[in-house]
Design a protein around this motif. Structure first.
Motif, PDB file in Angstrom:
ATOM      1  N   GLY A  11       0.901  -1.210   0.026  1.00 54.50           N
ATOM      2  CA  GLY A  11      -0.121   0.082  -0.040  1.00 54.50           C
ATOM      3  C   GLY A  11       0.684   1.121   0.220  1.00 54.50           C
ATOM      4  O   GLY A  11       2.048   1.196  -0.003  1.00 54.50           O
ATOM      5  N   LYS A  12       0.188   2.246  -0.130  1.00 55.96           N
ATOM      6  CA  LYS A  12       0.943   3.743  -0.285  1.00 55.96           C
ATOM      7  C   LYS A  12       0.129   4.356   0.797  1.00 55.96           C
ATOM      8  O   LYS A  12      -0.864   4.442   0.857  1.00 55.96           O
ATOM      9  N   VAL A  13       0.910   5.103   1.351  1.00 55.26           N
ATOM     10  CA  VAL A  13       0.560   6.222   2.448  1.00 55.26           C
ATOM     11  C   VAL A  13       0.053   7.476   1.697  1.00 55.26           C
ATOM     12  O   VAL A  13       0.432   8.218   0.767  1.00 55.26           O
ATOM     13  N   ASN A  14      -1.137   7.908   2.152  1.00 59.54           N
ATOM     14  CA  ASN A  14      -1.944   9.111   1.449  1.00 59.54           C
ATOM     15  C   ASN A  14      -1.176  10.172   1.771  1.00 59.54           C
ATOM     16  O   ASN A  14      -0.925  10.426   3.046  1.00 59.54           O
ATOM     17  N   LYS A  15      -0.580  11.096   1.028  1.00 58.02           N
ATOM     18  CA  LYS A  15       0.551  12.194   1.500  1.00 58.02           C
ATOM     19  C   LYS A  15      -0.351  13.344   2.050  1.00 58.02           C
ATOM     20  O   LYS A  15       0.232  13.884   2.908  1.00 58.02           O
ATOM     21  N   ASN A  16      -1.690  13.384   1.463  1.00 62.04           N
ATOM     22  CA  ASN A  16      -2.316  14.384   2.318  1.00 62.04           C
ATOM     23  C   ASN A  16      -3.025  14.080   3.805  1.00 62.04           C
ATOM     24  O   ASN A  16      -2.664  14.756   4.513  1.00 62.04           O
ATOM     25  N   ARG A  17      -3.244  12.842   3.915  1.00 61.29           N
ATOM     26  CA  ARG A  17      -3.555  12.370   5.172  1.00 61.29           C
ATOM     27  C   ARG A  17      -2.386  12.396   6.249  1.00 61.29           C
ATOM     28  O   ARG A  17      -2.116  12.773   7.370  1.00 61.29           O
ATOM     29  N   CYS A  58       0.041   6.523  10.426  1.00 56.59           N
ATOM     30  CA  CYS A  58      -0.570   7.597  10.961  1.00 56.59           C
ATOM     31  C   CYS A  58      -0.803   7.168  12.403  1.00 56.59           C
ATOM     32  O   CYS A  58      -1.900   7.609  12.983  1.00 56.59           O
TER      33      CYS A  58
END
Length: 127
Positions: A11-17, A58
């Motif tokens: 998976g990738k980390v959502n940059k905005n989150r 997060c």
């Protein structure tokens, strides 16, 4: 009835989150290194690296705000001693050390649930 396994890092980390999370942590903890106490520029350090374990990116107890010097040392220690051992981590205040240890146990459980023993190899991805 085989188990399942997600590919760690798939998976990738959502940059905005992640940006919102970083702002929240800074607002909550201040602009002070959580290891040495220096005030000023601090960087978000993930104990469980976000590109390998995006599901933990997060989690508040998975991060520390570190000055650039401590962050560089933390990254070096992390690569050489991924079990969170060594002198570097003993430099954190006792309460932070306790939170790191508690989170490590919770993270192990999360990872065990995500990829149960007996499931397919980590290179496979079944749903």
């Amino acid at each position: 009835m085989g188990g399942y396994c997600i590919r760690i890092g798939a998976g990738k980390v959502n940059k905005n989150r992640l940006a919102r999370f970083s702002r929240h942590i800074r607002a909550e903890r201040g602009e002070r290194c959580e290891r040495c106490g220096r005030e000023g520029s601090v960087e978000l350090h993930h104990f469980w690296e976000k590109h390998i374990y995006p599901m933990l990116a997060c989690e508040p107890d998975n991060v520390a705000l570190l000055c650039p010097v401590c962050h560089e040392r933390a990254t070096r220690v992390q690569r050489n001693f991924p079990d969170f051992g060594g002198e570097f981590y003993s430099g954190f205040p006792v309460e932070k050390q306790k939170r790191i240890a508690e989170f490590r146990e919770r993270a192990q459980k999360i990872l065990e649930e995500t990829c149960p023993i007996g499931g397919p190899p980590a290179t496979e991805m079944n749903t």
